[in-house]
Design a protein around this motif. Structure first.
Motif, PDB file in Angstrom:
ATOM      1  N   TYR A   1      28.805  33.454  37.576  1.00 55.61           N
ATOM      2  CA  TYR A   1      30.153  33.419  38.131  1.00 55.61           C
ATOM      3  C   TYR A   1      30.640  34.860  38.270  1.00 55.61           C
ATOM      4  O   TYR A   1      30.475  35.663  37.345  1.00 55.61           O
ATOM      5  CB  TYR A   1      31.112  32.652  37.210  1.00 55.61           C
ATOM      6  CG  TYR A   1      30.733  31.211  36.983  1.00 55.61           C
ATOM      7  CD1 TYR A   1      31.245  30.204  37.795  1.00 55.61           C
ATOM      8  CD2 TYR A   1      29.880  30.852  35.939  1.00 55.61           C
ATOM      9  CE1 TYR A   1      30.913  28.873  37.582  1.00 55.61           C
ATOM     10  CE2 TYR A   1      29.550  29.520  35.723  1.00 55.61           C
ATOM     11  CZ  TYR A   1      30.066  28.544  36.550  1.00 55.61           C
ATOM     12  OH  TYR A   1      29.741  27.222  36.333  1.00 55.61           O
ATOM     13  N   MET A   2      31.189  35.197  39.436  1.00 57.68           N
ATOM     14  CA  MET A   2      31.704  36.541  39.690  1.00 57.68           C
ATOM     15  C   MET A   2      33.219  36.543  39.575  1.00 57.68           C
ATOM     16  O   MET A   2      33.890  35.675  40.142  1.00 57.68           O
ATOM     17  CB  MET A   2      31.285  37.014  41.081  1.00 57.68           C
ATOM     18  CG  MET A   2      29.790  36.955  41.336  1.00 57.68           C
ATOM     19  SD  MET A   2      28.852  38.009  40.204  1.00 57.68           S
ATOM     20  CE  MET A   2      27.174  37.619  40.707  1.00 57.68           C
ATOM     21  N   VAL A   3      33.777  37.518  38.844  1.00 58.21           N
ATOM     22  CA  VAL A   3      35.200  37.557  38.570  1.00 58.21           C
ATOM     23  C   VAL A   3      35.700  38.991  38.660  1.00 58.21           C
ATOM     24  O   VAL A   3      35.017  39.923  38.217  1.00 58.21           O
ATOM     25  CB  VAL A   3      35.514  37.003  37.162  1.00 58.21           C
ATOM     26  CG1 VAL A   3      37.023  36.962  36.917  1.00 58.21           C
ATOM     27  CG2 VAL A   3      34.916  35.617  36.970  1.00 58.21           C
ATOM     28  N   GLU A   4      36.887  39.154  39.236  1.00 55.50           N
ATOM     29  CA  GLU A   4      37.581  40.440  39.150  1.00 55.50           C
ATOM     30  C   GLU A   4      38.427  40.426  37.887  1.00 55.50           C
ATOM     31  O   GLU A   4      39.225  39.512  37.663  1.00 55.50           O
ATOM     32  CB  GLU A   4      38.486  40.648  40.364  1.00 55.50           C
ATOM     33  CG  GLU A   4      39.342  41.904  40.258  1.00 55.50           C
ATOM     34  CD  GLU A   4      40.468  41.922  41.265  1.00 55.50           C
ATOM     35  OE1 GLU A   4      41.343  42.797  41.150  1.00 55.50           O
ATOM     36  OE2 GLU A   4      40.495  41.039  42.144  1.00 55.50           O
ATOM     37  N   HIS A   5      38.262  41.439  37.045  1.00 58.81           N
ATOM     38  CA  HIS A   5      38.984  41.469  35.773  1.00 58.81           C
ATOM     39  C   HIS A   5      39.464  42.886  35.488  1.00 58.81           C
ATOM     40  O   HIS A   5      38.666  43.805  35.308  1.00 58.81           O
ATOM     41  CB  HIS A   5      38.088  40.985  34.635  1.00 58.81           C
ATOM     42  CG  HIS A   5      38.747  40.998  33.288  1.00 58.81           C
ATOM     43  ND1 HIS A   5      39.857  40.250  32.995  1.00 58.81           N
ATOM     44  CD2 HIS A   5      38.449  41.701  32.156  1.00 58.81           C
ATOM     45  CE1 HIS A   5      40.222  40.475  31.738  1.00 58.81           C
ATOM     46  NE2 HIS A   5      39.379  41.356  31.213  1.00 58.81           N
ATOM     47  N   GLN A   6      40.784  43.066  35.500  1.00 63.60           N
ATOM     48  CA  GLN A   6      41.411  44.345  35.194  1.00 63.60           C
ATOM     49  C   GLN A   6      40.804  45.489  36.017  1.00 63.60           C
ATOM     50  O   GLN A   6      40.469  46.544  35.494  1.00 63.60           O
ATOM     51  CB  GLN A   6      41.292  44.644  33.694  1.00 63.60           C
ATOM     52  CG  GLN A   6      42.058  43.656  32.826  1.00 63.60           C
ATOM     53  CD  GLN A   6      42.021  44.004  31.359  1.00 63.60           C
ATOM     54  OE1 GLN A   6      41.119  44.692  30.896  1.00 63.60           O
ATOM     55  NE2 GLN A   6      43.005  43.528  30.615  1.00 63.60           N
ATOM     56  N   GLY A   7      40.667  45.246  37.304  1.00 68.01           N
ATOM     57  CA  GLY A   7      40.185  46.288  38.203  1.00 68.01           C
ATOM     58  C   GLY A   7      38.695  46.535  38.176  1.00 68.01           C
ATOM     59  O   GLY A   7      38.226  47.540  38.730  1.00 68.01           O
ATOM     60  N   GLU A   8      37.928  45.632  37.564  1.00 70.11           N
ATOM     61  CA  GLU A   8      36.477  45.779  37.520  1.00 70.11           C
ATOM     62  C   GLU A   8      35.816  44.473  37.944  1.00 70.11           C
ATOM     63  O   GLU A   8      36.422  43.399  37.895  1.00 70.11           O
ATOM     64  CB  GLU A   8      36.010  46.165  36.111  1.00 70.11           C
ATOM     65  CG  GLU A   8      36.468  47.543  35.664  1.00 70.11           C
ATOM     66  CD  GLU A   8      35.872  47.934  34.328  1.00 70.11           C
ATOM     67  OE1 GLU A   8      35.206  48.985  34.259  1.00 70.11           O
ATOM     68  OE2 GLU A   8      36.069  47.190  33.354  1.00 70.11           O
TER      69      GLU A   8
END
Length: 331
Positions: free
Chosen positions: A202-209
Motif C-alpha cells: 500500500y502506498m501512502v503520503e505521510h507528513q510530506g514523504e
C-alpha cells in the motif's frame, strides 16, 4: 508545482472551510431504493465524539466511485466524468471528462499551501505496452495536459497509485514499480523494484514523504498476519526504500487506513493501528456446497482495526458494510 499548475483556488475563494469536520469516516452508497446517488458517511467514534452518520446526495452522479480523498475533499468518477466534491460544503468542482482510452487509472490531487483548497488533479495510467501516461487537469480546462514515459521493457501492468509531493509526482504500478516525474525539469526517473517484490503493498503520503506498507492477511481469520507488517520510506537522494522500525518517530502514534488501489491514507492521534475492511463470510447453502461448514465470501465487510502494539484486532462498528465501501480522509 505552481509553474505547472495554475492557481485555480481563485475560483473557490468563497468556499467555506469546515473546521469541525470528522477526522475519519467510512463512505458507502446509501440504502435508498429511490436513489442511487445518495452516500452515507459513518464517522468513527473518538474520545471527543461519538459515532456520527450523515447522508449526502450527489444529483446526476448516481453510482459514482471514489478515486481519492484528502483534507475533506473527494475525487469521484462516474463513467467518463470526474469531479471533486466536499461533502460538508456541498461544493463540486467539475473536471475534464475521462476518455475511453484512459482505461483503468489511479488519481489524486494536491492542495495550495495557503488556503487548503485542491490545486491540481493527477491521473496515472498505462495505455499500451511500454508507455505510461501522467495527466494533469486545471479548472476550466477541457482536456488533460499529458506527459508520457516510454520504456519498452515495461510490461502492461495496471496503475495502482499516484501521489504528488512538492514538485514531484510519484506513480506506482500494481507490481511495485515506481516512476517519478519532476514538474520543474520535466524529467522522468524510474526506481528499480526489489526482486520478488510484487503484491501486498500500500502506498501512502505521510507528513510530506512517500511510504510503502506491506500487510499480509491470514486466509482463515482475515486478520493481518503477525509480523507481516512492514513499512518503508522512499529516499529520493539515494533513490531507494529505507525500512523503518516500529519505534521510528514517523511510525509512532500513526494509524494507517487501508483501501484498495490508491485510496489509502494515514492519520495521527489514533495510536499505532491498521484500519481495514474485512470480508464478511456467510454459510454456503447445502444445495450448493457439499461441506456443511463451508463458508463463502459475501459482498459485505466488517470495519476493523489491528492494534500493532498489543497485536489484537477489534471490530469498530457492531454492523456490516455493503460493497463498495471506503475509508475516506475528511480531516
Amino acid at each position: 508545482m505552481a509553474s505547472v499548475c495554475r492557481n485555480w483556488w481563485y475560483a473557490s475563494l468563497s468556499y467555506p472551510n469546515h473546521e469541525s469536520a470528522p477526522p475519519i469516516c467510512i463512505m458507502q452508497p446509501a440504502n435508498n431504493k429511490n436513489s442511487s446517488s445518495c452516500y452515507d458517511f459513518i464517522c468513527t467514534p473518538t474520545s471527543q465524539r461519538e459515532e456520527e452518520k450523515f447522508t449526502v446526495n450527489l444529483p446526476n452522479f448516481d453510482e459514482a466511485e471514489l478515486v481519492f480523498s484528502k483534507h475533506g475533499w473527494l475525487l469521484m468518477k462516474r463513467k467518463y466524468s470526474l469531479f471533486l466534491f466536499n461533502p460538508f460544503t456541498k461544493v463540486r468542482i467539475n473536471l475534464p471528462d475521462v476518455k475511453d482510452s484512459f482505461g483503468h487509472f489511479a488519481g489524486s490531487f494536491s492542495f495550495s499551501t495557503s488556503l487548503k483548497q485542491p490545486q491540481c488533479v493527477f491521473i496515472f495510467t498505462y495505455l499500451v505496452h511500454g508507455i505510461l501516461w501522467l495527466r494533469i487537469a486545471h479548472p476550466g480546462d477541457k482536456t488533460w495536459t499529458e506527459y508520457n514515459y516510454v520504456n519498452q521493457r515495461i510490461e502492461y501492468v495496471s496503475a495502482r497509485n499516484v501521489l504528488a509531493i512538492g514538485q514531484k509526482v510519484f506513480c506506482f504500478d500494481n507490481h511495485g514499480g515506481l516512476f517519478i516525474y519532476d514538474l520543474v525539469t520535466q524529467i522522468w526517473k524510474e526506481v528499480d523494484r526489489p526482486a520478488n517484490d510484487y503484491f501486498g503493498w500500500y502506498m501512502v503520503e505521510h507528513q510530506g514523504e512517500i511510504m510503502k506498507l506491506r500487510v499480509i492477511y491470514d486466509g482463515g481469520s482475515g486478520q493481518p498476519c503477525r509480523g507481516s507488517f512492514r513499512i518503508f520510506r522512499y529516499n529520493d537522494d539515494s533513490t531507494a526504500w529505507e525500512r523503518l522500525s516500529y519505534d521510528d518517530v514517523k511510525v509512532k502514534d500513526t494509524s494507517w487506513f487501508l483501501n484498495t488501489q490508491g485510496r489509502c491514507f494515514s492519520a495521527k492521534g489514533h495510536g499505532f493501528k491498521l484500519y481495514y475492511l474485512k470480508k464478511h463470510f456467510v454459510r454456503c447453502p447445502l444445495n450448493i456446497c457439499r461441506r456443511r461448514r463451508a463458508m463463502l465470501p459475501s459482498d459485505t465487510f466488517h470495519a476493523r482495526f489491528h492494534d500493532m502494539i498489543h497485536g489484537a484486532s477489534h471490530s469498530l462498528f457492531p454492523y456490516i458494510f455493503r460493497r463498495p465501501a471506503w475509508w475516506v480522509n475528511l480531516a
